[in-house]
Scaffold this motif. Structure first.
Motif, short mmCIF file in Angstrom:
data_model
loop_
_atom_site.label_atom_id
_atom_site.label_comp_id
_atom_site.label_asym_id
_atom_site.label_seq_id
_atom_site.Cartn_x
_atom_site.Cartn_y
_atom_site.Cartn_z
N ALA A 211 71.22 -2.57 -25.71
CA ALA A 211 70.52 -3.77 -25.24
C ALA A 211 69.76 -3.46 -23.96
CB ALA A 211 71.52 -4.90 -25.02
N GLU A 212 70.36 -2.69 -23.07
CA GLU A 212 69.72 -2.35 -21.80
C GLU A 212 68.44 -1.57 -22.03
OE1 GLU A 212 69.25 -2.61 -17.83
OE2 GLU A 212 70.99 -3.44 -18.89
N ALA A 213 68.47 -0.62 -22.95
CA ALA A 213 67.27 0.19 -23.21
C ALA A 213 66.13 -0.66 -23.73
CB ALA A 213 67.60 1.31 -24.19
N LEU A 214 66.43 -1.64 -24.56
CA LEU A 214 65.37 -2.53 -25.05
C LEU A 214 64.86 -3.42 -23.92
CD1 LEU A 214 63.66 -3.63 -27.36
CD2 LEU A 214 65.50 -5.25 -27.87
N SER A 215 65.76 -3.94 -23.11
CA SER A 215 65.34 -4.84 -22.03
C SER A 215 64.41 -4.14 -21.06
CB SER A 215 66.55 -5.40 -21.29
OG SER A 215 67.19 -4.42 -20.49
N GLU A 216 64.58 -2.83 -20.87
CA GLU A 216 63.73 -2.07 -19.95
C GLU A 216 62.30 -1.94 -20.44
OE1 GLU A 216 65.86 1.53 -19.44
OE2 GLU A 216 67.36 0.65 -18.07
N LEU A 217 62.09 -2.14 -21.73
CA LEU A 217 60.73 -2.05 -22.29
C LEU A 217 59.98 -3.37 -22.20
CD1 LEU A 217 61.39 -0.02 -25.57
CD2 LEU A 217 60.52 0.84 -23.38
N MET A 218 60.69 -4.44 -21.87
CA MET A 218 60.11 -5.77 -21.88
C MET A 218 59.93 -6.28 -20.46
SD MET A 218 62.42 -7.16 -25.06
CE MET A 218 61.70 -8.80 -25.11
N PRO A 219 58.87 -7.04 -20.19
CA PRO A 219 58.57 -7.43 -18.81
C PRO A 219 59.49 -8.49 -18.22
CG PRO A 219 56.97 -8.38 -20.32
CD PRO A 219 57.80 -7.42 -21.12
N ASN A 220 60.23 -9.24 -19.08
CA ASN A 220 60.99 -10.38 -18.55
C ASN A 220 62.28 -10.56 -19.34
OD1 ASN A 220 61.51 -12.54 -16.88
ND2 ASN A 220 60.14 -13.95 -17.94
N ALA A 221 63.03 -9.45 -19.47
CA ALA A 221 64.22 -9.47 -20.31
C ALA A 221 65.44 -8.98 -19.53
CB ALA A 221 64.01 -8.59 -21.54
N ARG A 222 66.61 -9.43 -19.99
CA ARG A 222 67.86 -8.91 -19.44
C ARG A 222 68.86 -8.69 -20.57
NH1 ARG A 222 68.84 -14.46 -17.29
NH2 ARG A 222 70.72 -15.33 -18.28
N ALA A 223 69.78 -7.77 -20.35
CA ALA A 223 70.78 -7.42 -21.36
C ALA A 223 72.10 -8.10 -21.05
CB ALA A 223 70.97 -5.91 -21.40
N PHE A 224 72.86 -8.36 -22.11
CA PHE A 224 74.21 -8.92 -21.97
C PHE A 224 75.14 -8.16 -22.89
CE2 PHE A 224 77.53 -11.95 -23.36
CZ PHE A 224 78.12 -12.19 -22.12
N ASP A 225 76.19 -7.58 -22.34
CA ASP A 225 77.19 -6.87 -23.13
C ASP A 225 78.22 -7.85 -23.65
OD1 ASP A 225 76.04 -4.37 -22.67
OD2 ASP A 225 77.22 -4.03 -20.85
N ILE A 226 78.40 -7.89 -24.96
CA ILE A 226 79.40 -8.75 -25.59
C ILE A 226 80.67 -7.92 -25.72
CG2 ILE A 226 79.90 -10.28 -27.52
CD1 ILE A 226 76.85 -10.27 -28.12
N ALA A 227 81.57 -8.08 -24.78
CA ALA A 227 82.69 -7.17 -24.59
C ALA A 227 83.63 -7.13 -25.79
CB ALA A 227 83.47 -7.55 -23.33
N GLY A 228 83.92 -5.91 -26.25
CA GLY A 228 84.93 -5.69 -27.28
C GLY A 228 84.55 -6.12 -28.68
N ARG A 229 83.28 -6.43 -28.91
CA ARG A 229 82.87 -6.94 -30.21
C ARG A 229 82.00 -5.94 -30.97
NH1 ARG A 229 86.26 -11.09 -31.35
NH2 ARG A 229 86.08 -12.82 -29.86
N ASP A 230 82.22 -5.86 -32.28
CA ASP A 230 81.36 -5.04 -33.12
C ASP A 230 80.22 -5.89 -33.68
OD1 ASP A 230 82.42 -6.55 -35.21
OD2 ASP A 230 83.70 -4.95 -35.98
N HIS A 231 79.44 -5.32 -34.61
CA HIS A 231 78.24 -6.01 -35.09
C HIS A 231 78.58 -7.32 -35.78
CE1 HIS A 231 73.98 -6.01 -36.07
NE2 HIS A 231 74.28 -6.41 -37.28
N MET A 232 79.65 -7.34 -36.53
CA MET A 232 80.00 -8.53 -37.30
C MET A 232 80.64 -9.61 -36.44
SD MET A 232 78.90 -8.17 -40.34
CE MET A 232 78.53 -7.05 -41.69
N LEU A 233 81.40 -9.23 -35.44
CA LEU A 233 82.17 -10.21 -34.66
C LEU A 233 81.42 -10.72 -33.44
CD1 LEU A 233 85.76 -8.68 -34.76
CD2 LEU A 233 84.84 -10.56 -36.13
N ALA A 234 80.39 -10.00 -32.98
CA ALA A 234 79.70 -10.40 -31.76
C ALA A 234 79.02 -11.76 -31.90
CB ALA A 234 78.66 -9.34 -31.37
N VAL A 235 78.56 -12.08 -33.09
CA VAL A 235 77.75 -13.28 -33.27
C VAL A 235 78.50 -14.56 -32.89
CG1 VAL A 235 78.33 -13.57 -35.72
CG2 VAL A 235 76.20 -14.50 -34.84
N GLY A 236 79.80 -14.60 -33.09
CA GLY A 236 80.53 -15.83 -32.81
C GLY A 236 81.27 -15.82 -31.48
N ASP A 237 81.02 -14.81 -30.66
CA ASP A 237 81.78 -14.62 -29.43
C ASP A 237 81.54 -15.77 -28.44
OD1 ASP A 237 83.31 -12.54 -27.65
OD2 ASP A 237 81.63 -13.25 -26.43
N ARG A 238 82.63 -16.25 -27.83
CA ARG A 238 82.54 -17.38 -26.90
C ARG A 238 81.73 -17.02 -25.66
NH1 ARG A 238 85.00 -18.18 -22.42
NH2 ARG A 238 86.52 -16.54 -22.85
#
Length: 252
Positions: A211-238
């Motif tokens: 996420a950080e690498a993508l945010s660095e390519l964009m002029p107004n973006a920030r990254a957020f790490d969804i801790a401990g979650r894989d691709h399937m579980l991250a979507v519903g993370d609180r």
């Protein structure tokens, strides 16, 4: 569930939450649906409680929408056109957009094609993979077309085949979709996405890329790490929900 027409295809959608609130358009991931991705995970309820008008639809090949089997129907530019067509259908001039995984790719194409229609962008489950790719997806198409799950040996292929079986999806349409919908953007393309953007990726996600690498390519973006979650579980993370609400409120 309602329907609208885009590019000659009938697509299913919902329009929930506060009809007077700012709108957010939700774009689900591959082999999922608006119900699995957004309703069952609590996103529609949470965004509605936060005062937003929540709009979502089933992509081509998914859920209650049309399921063509021609791969050319699934070019990201065409799928992005469906997002804009729904806003037109509902008379929404400008909306935030939130895409997960394949939906994030569609959101990026939509933001580039119709920048004036999207106020803020949230990418979930897709980081630098938007530019660098997310690996070999031909194995997933093969898995979807295999006679049964028992015939699939590739781990990623088994994951998506099992998911498609569980959601009773049209596997031929999904195979056509995955063969064409993974088109990548260049760094120069991504640099033209000027809207405020939030990029959320699970720390155990081995598909999305950084996420950080993508945010660095964009002029107004920030990254957020969804801790401990894989691709399937991250979507519903609180914690991801909390961060998205904070991000959206920044525009108020």
């Amino acid at each position: 569930m309602n329907h609208f027409t885009s590019d000659g295809l009938e697509l299913a959608f919902i329009d929930e939450g506060n009809p007077e609130g700012d709108s957010i358009l939700l774009l689900h991931g591959f082999a999922s649906s608006m119900r699995v991705n957004w309703i069952d995970t609590g996103w529609v309820a949470r965004l509605g409680e936060a005062g937003y008008r929540v709009v979502a639809f089933d992509h081509r090949a998914h859920g209650g929408s049309a399921k063509p089997t021609d791969p050319q129907a699934y070019r990201p530019a065409k799928m992005a056109g469906d997002a804009v067509a729904l806003l037109d259908h509902l008379g929404i001039a400008r909306s935030a957009v939130f895409g997960y995984s394949m939906g994030a790719r569609v959101a990026a194409f939509a933001a580039l094609a119709a920048p004036d229609r999207f106020s803020r962008i949230i990418f979930g489950g897709l980081g630098i993979g938007l530019v660098e790719g997310v690996g070999d997806w031909d194995t997933i198409a093969d898995a979807l077309l295999a006679p049964s799950l028992d015939d699939v040996t590739d781990a990623r292929g088994r994951m998506f085949r099992a998911f498609a079986d569980r959601t009773k999806s049209d596997r031929a349409a999904l195979a056509a979709c995955i063969s064409a919908a993974r088109e990548e953007l260049s760094p120069a393309d991504v640099s033209r996405i000027f809207q405020p953007a939030l990029i959320g990726v699970g720390t155990r996600d081995d598909l999305a890329g950084s996420a950080e690498a993508l945010s660095e390519l964009m002029p107004n973006a920030r990254a957020f790490d969804i801790a401990g979650r894989d691709h399937m579980l991250a979507v519903g993370d609180r914690t991801f929900k909390d961060e998205v609400i904070r991000f959206l409120h920044e525009g108020d």
